[in-house]
Design a protein around this motif. Structure first.
Motif, PDB file in Angstrom:
ATOM      1  N   GLY A   1      -3.977   7.378  -7.169  1.00 46.27           N
ATOM      2  CA  GLY A   1      -4.923   6.725  -6.270  1.00 46.27           C
ATOM      3  C   GLY A   1      -4.196   5.831  -5.285  1.00 46.27           C
ATOM      4  O   GLY A   1      -4.513   5.797  -4.091  1.00 46.27           O
ATOM      5  N   MET A   2      -3.193   5.126  -5.793  1.00 47.85           N
ATOM      6  CA  MET A   2      -2.427   4.248  -4.915  1.00 47.85           C
ATOM      7  C   MET A   2      -1.684   5.083  -3.873  1.00 47.85           C
ATOM      8  O   MET A   2      -1.642   4.727  -2.697  1.00 47.85           O
ATOM      9  CB  MET A   2      -1.428   3.461  -5.744  1.00 47.85           C
ATOM     10  CG  MET A   2      -1.049   2.171  -5.100  1.00 47.85           C
ATOM     11  SD  MET A   2      -0.707   0.960  -6.337  1.00 47.85           S
ATOM     12  CE  MET A   2       1.021   1.186  -6.574  1.00 47.85           C
TER      13      MET A   2
ATOM     14  N   ALA B   1      -2.575   7.945  -2.738  1.00 46.55           N
ATOM     15  CA  ALA B   1      -3.549   8.451  -1.756  1.00 46.55           C
ATOM     16  C   ALA B   1      -3.862   7.372  -0.733  1.00 46.55           C
ATOM     17  O   ALA B   1      -3.948   7.647   0.468  1.00 46.55           O
ATOM     18  CB  ALA B   1      -4.816   8.908  -2.464  1.00 46.55           C
ATOM     19  N   ALA B   2      -4.013   6.116  -1.219  1.00 49.17           N
ATOM     20  CA  ALA B   2      -4.330   5.024  -0.298  1.00 49.17           C
ATOM     21  C   ALA B   2      -3.192   4.810   0.696  1.00 49.17           C
ATOM     22  O   ALA B   2      -3.427   4.639   1.891  1.00 49.17           O
ATOM     23  CB  ALA B   2      -4.606   3.748  -1.079  1.00 49.17           C
TER      24      ALA B   2
ATOM     25  N   LEU C   1      -3.170   7.710   3.170  1.00 50.69           N
ATOM     26  CA  LEU C   1      -4.282   7.629   4.115  1.00 50.69           C
ATOM     27  C   LEU C   1      -4.041   6.529   5.131  1.00 50.69           C
ATOM     28  O   LEU C   1      -4.279   6.716   6.328  1.00 50.69           O
ATOM     29  CB  LEU C   1      -5.585   7.376   3.353  1.00 50.69           C
ATOM     30  CG  LEU C   1      -6.821   7.393   4.234  1.00 50.69           C
ATOM     31  CD1 LEU C   1      -7.051   8.784   4.776  1.00 50.69           C
ATOM     32  CD2 LEU C   1      -8.035   6.918   3.484  1.00 50.69           C
ATOM     33  N   PHE C   2      -3.569   5.369   4.665  1.00 49.46           N
ATOM     34  CA  PHE C   2      -3.332   4.266   5.591  1.00 49.46           C
ATOM     35  C   PHE C   2      -2.250   4.646   6.598  1.00 49.46           C
ATOM     36  O   PHE C   2      -2.390   4.411   7.798  1.00 49.46           O
ATOM     37  CB  PHE C   2      -2.940   3.002   4.818  1.00 49.46           C
ATOM     38  CG  PHE C   2      -3.135   1.743   5.606  1.00 49.46           C
ATOM     39  CD1 PHE C   2      -4.409   1.240   5.805  1.00 49.46           C
ATOM     40  CD2 PHE C   2      -2.072   1.057   6.141  1.00 49.46           C
ATOM     41  CE1 PHE C   2      -4.612   0.092   6.547  1.00 49.46           C
ATOM     42  CE2 PHE C   2      -2.260  -0.097   6.881  1.00 49.46           C
ATOM     43  CZ  PHE C   2      -3.538  -0.584   7.077  1.00 49.46           C
TER      44      PHE C   2
ATOM     45  N   SER D   1      -3.692   7.101   8.986  1.00 50.64           N
ATOM     46  CA  SER D   1      -4.651   6.504   9.920  1.00 50.64           C
ATOM     47  C   SER D   1      -3.912   5.739  11.017  1.00 50.64           C
ATOM     48  O   SER D   1      -4.329   5.749  12.175  1.00 50.64           O
ATOM     49  CB  SER D   1      -5.634   5.593   9.186  1.00 50.64           C
ATOM     50  OG  SER D   1      -5.025   4.361   8.885  1.00 50.64           O
TER      51      SER D   1
ATOM     52  N   PHE E   1      -5.766  -4.176   3.019  1.00 53.61           N
ATOM     53  CA  PHE E   1      -4.839  -3.295   2.316  1.00 53.61           C
ATOM     54  C   PHE E   1      -3.926  -4.109   1.401  1.00 53.61           C
ATOM     55  O   PHE E   1      -3.728  -3.769   0.228  1.00 53.61           O
ATOM     56  CB  PHE E   1      -4.019  -2.496   3.320  1.00 53.61           C
ATOM     57  CG  PHE E   1      -3.229  -1.383   2.704  1.00 53.61           C
ATOM     58  CD1 PHE E   1      -3.819  -0.151   2.471  1.00 53.61           C
ATOM     59  CD2 PHE E   1      -1.914  -1.570   2.339  1.00 53.61           C
ATOM     60  CE1 PHE E   1      -3.114   0.874   1.892  1.00 53.61           C
ATOM     61  CE2 PHE E   1      -1.196  -0.546   1.752  1.00 53.61           C
ATOM     62  CZ  PHE E   1      -1.798   0.680   1.534  1.00 53.61           C
TER      63      PHE E   1
ATOM     64  N   LEU F   1      -8.205  -0.541  -5.714  1.00 57.63           N
ATOM     65  CA  LEU F   1      -7.840   0.747  -5.109  1.00 57.63           C
ATOM     66  C   LEU F   1      -8.823   1.114  -4.009  1.00 57.63           C
ATOM     67  O   LEU F   1      -8.441   1.573  -2.930  1.00 57.63           O
ATOM     68  CB  LEU F   1      -7.847   1.850  -6.170  1.00 57.63           C
ATOM     69  CG  LEU F   1      -6.559   2.118  -6.920  1.00 57.63           C
ATOM     70  CD1 LEU F   1      -6.777   3.260  -7.894  1.00 57.63           C
ATOM     71  CD2 LEU F   1      -5.454   2.481  -5.956  1.00 57.63           C
TER      72      LEU F   1
ATOM     73  N   MET G   1      -8.178  -0.663  -0.888  1.00 57.45           N
ATOM     74  CA  MET G   1      -7.098  -0.086  -0.086  1.00 57.45           C
ATOM     75  C   MET G   1      -7.611   1.081   0.752  1.00 57.45           C
ATOM     76  O   MET G   1      -7.279   1.214   1.931  1.00 57.45           O
ATOM     77  CB  MET G   1      -5.955   0.383  -0.995  1.00 57.45           C
ATOM     78  CG  MET G   1      -5.160  -0.750  -1.622  1.00 57.45           C
ATOM     79  SD  MET G   1      -4.099  -0.186  -2.949  1.00 57.45           S
ATOM     80  CE  MET G   1      -2.733   0.471  -2.035  1.00 57.45           C
ATOM     81  N   LEU G   2      -8.441   1.935   0.122  1.00 53.13           N
ATOM     82  CA  LEU G   2      -8.990   3.065   0.878  1.00 53.13           C
ATOM     83  C   LEU G   2      -9.868   2.571   2.020  1.00 53.13           C
ATOM     84  O   LEU G   2      -9.839   3.106   3.129  1.00 53.13           O
ATOM     85  CB  LEU G   2      -9.804   3.977  -0.046  1.00 53.13           C
ATOM     86  CG  LEU G   2      -9.007   4.908  -0.951  1.00 53.13           C
ATOM     87  CD1 LEU G   2      -9.941   5.726  -1.806  1.00 53.13           C
ATOM     88  CD2 LEU G   2      -8.134   5.830  -0.121  1.00 53.13           C
TER      89      LEU G   2
ATOM     90  N   ALA H   1      -8.034   1.527   5.035  1.00 53.85           N
ATOM     91  CA  ALA H   1      -7.691   2.670   5.874  1.00 53.85           C
ATOM     92  C   ALA H   1      -8.899   3.127   6.680  1.00 53.85           C
ATOM     93  O   ALA H   1      -8.786   3.466   7.860  1.00 53.85           O
ATOM     94  CB  ALA H   1      -7.167   3.815   5.015  1.00 53.85           C
ATOM     95  N   ASN H   2     -10.087   3.094   6.040  1.00 52.93           N
ATOM     96  CA  ASN H   2     -11.307   3.491   6.756  1.00 52.93           C
ATOM     97  C   ASN H   2     -11.547   2.604   7.964  1.00 52.93           C
ATOM     98  O   ASN H   2     -11.871   3.085   9.048  1.00 52.93           O
ATOM     99  CB  ASN H   2     -12.520   3.390   5.827  1.00 52.93           C
ATOM    100  CG  ASN H   2     -12.608   4.578   4.907  1.00 52.93           C
ATOM    101  OD1 ASN H   2     -11.938   5.576   5.141  1.00 52.93           O
ATOM    102  ND2 ASN H   2     -13.408   4.475   3.874  1.00 52.93           N
TER     103      ASN H   2
END
Lengths: 493, 102
Positions: free
Chosen positions: A169-170, A172-173, A176-177, A180, B17, B37, B40-41, B44-45
């Motif tokens: 999960g980390m 993925a974050a 994604l960041f 982005s 983040f 978590l 963090m996502l 990014a959004n």
């Protein structure tokens, strides 16, 4: 905006076949197989899986179309088709290794997740767009998390899955960041357009943050040190066929997409990791990861008592060698990378297959392998091939893989031996690795068995392990079988 | 007064983040780690939406919808894993995730 759905469908037929096979496996299990003994059930479901995957492989072998969906969300070319065929072959091997183990009653669910994970890998291979990459990566990862937790009797399995999930999960974050920010810098989603917009902008500080974040995210995914903490636990705790799938299939797909993002998306920002001519870019970052991976992976593997854990650390080290192929930042290095991860995947599936068999008679400790050569001669011979190939002994596939990666890293014409420091380090560490691979073989061939019962192996598993051993020998002796295909696909694609 | 610009959104997003990462590293309760978590996502959004608005392109916002959906799926899997662990260990703390270190 209008596009041809028939064309899209015909380009995505292999993926469609795999997804249909996934649901078919679930359905067949629910309707017909519930009351059969577990091993028959697994064999039949593995056969269903194999038929589905083989027809997808055959389709890709016959049709030579290329396709590119709007904004590169779905790209088909000879290279992606070759990698997809490799991934499907790995799926079939994993399915047949599962026959040997007995960790769950929910076999339909197990096979549907296995096939969905392969579908995720296939989409990942075909993705050249930030959105598509993220979605395919998550489809793959979520299936793997659940597969890792599949052994509900074992507390290790739940714990491994949770660790895998947290780190995944980390990662993925971070990915994604990073992606982005890249979208922010360039305003584009597809990798080719990103590279075009990035040209001349590579001094933007935001871009460097994005670059580092993306590399960290994928560093977790391919278990490169120092982002490898999850790997030993996840490998050790998962059911063994799942471990082999994580080590093989997921690694091939992740390395392929990492190389694609860096080569296509960040083209022009390579920098230089050479000894005296450092230029900032992504190669120096990867060079650090590669160096740490080969050192930490090989040194930590020495002291392991569990063979699965040992193979996990060896996987980290092999990830480091494979990164060398990406570091070259050219097509030749890319070919060597694909050859390396493919042969590594074949070897490691075989090795975990042997572990899966031995596990039925105790556990996966080194001492459980004592005297295996007297209890299962064929299996032991195969394990010897796998271990020596992982250590890189000629004439096995692992030797040629390392040779190919190292030479392509050295032969970077203009950069004149800049990567020599890393190659020397990798060769030295690969000599260290011989020690722990031989430890396993010493247990098998020299130490006496405490338990003298002959090991019985399910026929499909035995067949797959022997086939993999033969493949490792053949690909080592005649590497051109695979290298030729990769180079042909590269020049066409 | 200066109007709110891209950099303001990016600073907030960066802060979110970092807060999320801090939570993941420092907190000991699995549920709180999950929430971090998600943070963090969502950072990014936020960055995606802001970039999308200031680049005058919609694809960033489209991506956010996908990310939200995927995050929901991830939570479903994650909570199931916590339940599986809790059944075995009667605990949801990271200190208890150390049985495998040999």
């Amino acid at each position: 905006m209008n596009f041809d759905y028939a064309q899209l469908f015909s380009a995505a037929i292999p993926e469609t076949v795999v997804v249909i096979t996934a649901f078919l496996a679930l359905l067949v299990d629910f309707i017909f197989l519930r009351n059969l003994p577990a091993r028959t059930r697994t064999s039949l479901l593995a056969t269903v899986t194999a038929v589905g995957c083989l027809s997808a492989i055959a389709w890709m072998g016959v049709s030579h179309s290329t396709y590119r969906l709007d904004d590169a969300i779905f790209v088909v070319n000879p290279m992606t088709q070759l990698v997809k065929q490799i991934i499907l072959a790995l799926t079939i091997f994993t399915a047949f290794i599962s026959v040997q183990t007995n960790f769950t009653r929910h076999l339909g669910e197990y096979f549907i997740l296995l096939l969905l994970a392969s579908a995720g890998m296939m989409f990942l291979v075909s993705a050249e767009n930030i959105l598509a990459i993220f979605l395919a990566l998550e489809l793959l990862s979520l299936s793997l998390y659940v597969l890792t937790a599949f052994n509900k009797q074992s507390v290790f399995s739940a714990e491994a899955a949770l660790k895998y999930f947290l780190f995944g999960g980390m990662s993925a974050a971070f990915t994604l960041f990073g992606l982005s920010l890249i979208y922010g810098v360039t305003g584009e989603m597809n990798l080719t357009a990103i590279a075009a917009k990035l040209a001349g902008k590579t001094t933007d500080p935001l871009f460097y943050v994005a670059l580092v974040m993306t590399v960290i995210g994928f560093g977790f995914k391919v278990a490169a040190a120092p982002f490898h903490m999850w790997a030993p636990d996840a490998y050790q705790g998962s059911p063994t066929p799942v471990t082999s799938f994580i080590a093989a299939g997921s690694k091939v797909a992740s390395f392929f997409i990492l190389a694609k993002i860096l080569f296509t998306g960040f083209a022009g920002a390579e920098g230089d990791a050479g000894w005296h001519h450092y230029i900032s870019g992504w190669t120096p970052v990867l060079a650090i990861l590669a160096a740490l991976s080969v050192i930490i992976g090989n040194l930590a593997a020495i002291s392991q008592k569990s063979v699965k854990r040992l193979l996990a650390y060896s996987a980290i080290a092999h990830g480091g060698y494979a990164l060398l192929g990406i570091l070259t930042a050219d097509q030749k290095g890319f070919a060597s990378l694909i050859y390396y991860v493919t042969t590594y995947a074949l070897t490691v599936i075989g090795a975990f297959g042997v572990v899966a068999v031995v596990e039925n008679y105790g556990g996966d400790k080194l001492s459980d392998f004592a005297g295996l050569s007297r209890r299962a001669p064929i299996l032991s011979a195969c394990m010897m091939v796998f271990m020596l190939s992982l250590a890189g002994i000629p004439p096995l596939a692992g030797f040629f893989g390392k040779f190919y990666v190292f030479t392509s890293a050295i032969q970077l014409g203009a950069k004149s031996l800049g990567l020599l420091w890393l190659v020397i380090l990798a060769i030295a560490m690969s000599a260290v690795s011989l020690y722990y691979y031989l430890q396993v073989l010493k247990q098998i061939y020299v130490v006496d068995a405490s338990d003298k019962t002959t090991v019985s192996v399910a026929l499909p598993t035995q067949f797959v392990i022997v086939a993999l051993a033969i493949a490792v020998v053949v690909l080592g002796c005649v590497p051109n079988l695979l290298v030729g295909k990769i180079l042909a696909a590269l020049s066409l694609g | 007064m200066k109007p709110v610009g891209l950099e303001h959104y990016l600073v907030v997003s960066g802060l979110l983040f970092c807060l999320g990462l801090w939570g993941v590293i420092v907190r000991r309760n699995l549920l709180i780690i999950y929430m971090s978590l998600e943070l963090m996502l969502n950072a990014a959004n936020l960055a995606l939406v802001a970039f999308s608005r200031f680049n005058n392109k919609l694809d960033g916002q489209v991506m956010v919808f996908f990310v939200i959906t995927v995050a929901a799926a991830e939570v479903a899997v994650g909570l199931a894993l916590i339940v599986a662990l809790y059944r075995k260990k009667q605990s949801a703390h990271v200190e208890d995730l150390t049985t495998m270190k040999s």
